[in-house]
Design a protein around this motif. Structure first.
Motif, short mmCIF file in Angstrom:
data_model
loop_
_atom_site.label_atom_id
_atom_site.label_comp_id
_atom_site.label_asym_id
_atom_site.label_seq_id
_atom_site.Cartn_x
_atom_site.Cartn_y
_atom_site.Cartn_z
N ARG A 111 -21.13 -0.70 37.51
CA ARG A 111 -20.49 0.18 36.53
C ARG A 111 -21.58 0.89 35.73
O ARG A 111 -22.61 0.30 35.42
CB ARG A 111 -19.60 -0.65 35.59
CG ARG A 111 -18.90 0.13 34.51
CD ARG A 111 -17.77 0.98 35.07
NE ARG A 111 -17.18 1.79 34.03
CZ ARG A 111 -16.12 1.44 33.29
NH1 ARG A 111 -15.55 0.27 33.48
NH2 ARG A 111 -15.64 2.25 32.37
N ASP A 112 -21.34 2.15 35.43
CA ASP A 112 -22.27 2.97 34.65
C ASP A 112 -21.64 3.28 33.30
O ASP A 112 -20.68 4.04 33.22
CB ASP A 112 -22.57 4.26 35.42
CG ASP A 112 -23.61 5.13 34.74
OD1 ASP A 112 -23.84 4.95 33.53
OD2 ASP A 112 -24.19 5.99 35.42
N PHE A 113 -22.19 2.68 32.25
CA PHE A 113 -21.68 2.93 30.89
C PHE A 113 -22.42 4.08 30.21
O PHE A 113 -22.06 4.46 29.11
CB PHE A 113 -21.77 1.66 30.05
CG PHE A 113 -20.73 0.63 30.42
CD1 PHE A 113 -19.47 0.66 29.84
CD2 PHE A 113 -21.01 -0.33 31.37
CE1 PHE A 113 -18.50 -0.28 30.19
CE2 PHE A 113 -20.05 -1.28 31.73
CZ PHE A 113 -18.79 -1.23 31.14
N VAL A 114 -23.42 4.63 30.87
CA VAL A 114 -24.13 5.79 30.32
C VAL A 114 -23.35 7.06 30.64
O VAL A 114 -23.04 7.87 29.77
CB VAL A 114 -25.57 5.88 30.86
CG1 VAL A 114 -26.26 7.13 30.32
CG2 VAL A 114 -26.36 4.63 30.47
N ASP A 115 -23.02 7.24 31.94
CA ASP A 115 -22.30 8.43 32.37
C ASP A 115 -20.80 8.18 32.56
O ASP A 115 -20.06 9.09 32.89
CB ASP A 115 -22.89 8.97 33.68
CG ASP A 115 -24.31 9.50 33.48
OD1 ASP A 115 -24.60 9.99 32.37
OD2 ASP A 115 -25.11 9.42 34.42
#
Length: 203
Positions: A111-115
């Motif tokens: 999972r990407d919590f930045v993008d």
């Protein structure tokens, strides 16, 4: 939840939130970044450790001789009991390069919590480095050997390409990783403020 760029703006947002009916508390996201940690063992002491621990035959990975920590931990002897099979290690960092030759087939969907998407690919390299220390394939005549070479990596991207992020995303990443079945979580970054969101997530 709202992200702001300066402390002045943050104070304003916090004040407005406190004034709103039903607000119990307000917490701000604090900056975090890749931790600049030195190994803590000199090359001479590392060589001494290596000489003492050569009783167990090392794996054949090309850079294995440089991994004094595996010598010190007696990794090859430990692997006879466990190499991390069925263990999921969440690497909460800059993401992980899933197709890296030493990690291919060991990296789960992350999972990407930045993008805000499901691609936890690494645009910095630090997260992939950490994942390798944890679970790089052993005895494949390339690269390094991980301490738990049979473990699976759950990549969680909370740091951007420069290695910077905030505690809000890090806290979200911790909770998400636990909910996805992580047995172990690695956080190799640092901040300089006590953060209630991070503490709550860890708790």
């Amino acid at each position: 939840t709202e992200t702001v760029d300066s402390k002045k703006d943050a104070v304003g947002v916090a004040s407005e939130a406190i004034d709103q009916h039903g607000s119990a508390a307000v917490s701000l996201a604090n900056p975090i970044s890749i931790a600049g940690v030195t190994e803590g063992v000199s090359s001479s002491s590392a060589a001494t450790v290596a000489k003492k621990k050569r009783k167990s035959k090392r794996s054949n990975d090309t850079l294995r001789r440089q991994q004094w920590a595996l010598d010190r931990l007696r990794a090859e002897k430990m692997w006879r009991k466990s190499s991390g099979r069925r263990v999921v290690v969440a690497v909460i960092d800059t993401g992980v390069q899933a197709n890296h030759p030493d990690l291919k087939g060991r990296v789960l969907k992350g999972r990407d919590f930045v993008d805000g998407d499901r691609s936890a690919s690494d645009r910095n390299g630090h997260g992939t480095h950490i994942a390798g220390i944890v679970a790089a394939r052993a005895n494949n005549r390339r690269g390094i050997a991980g301490l738990a070479p049979s473990a699976r990596i759950l990549p969680v991207r909370v740091l951007d390409s420069a290695g910077n992020g905030n505690t809000l995303n890090a806290a979200r990443g911790i909770v998400w990783a636990v909910n996805k079945g992580a047995d172990v979580i690695n956080l190799s970054f640092a901040g300089n403020q006590v953060d209630t969101q991070m503490q709550a997530a860890v708790d």
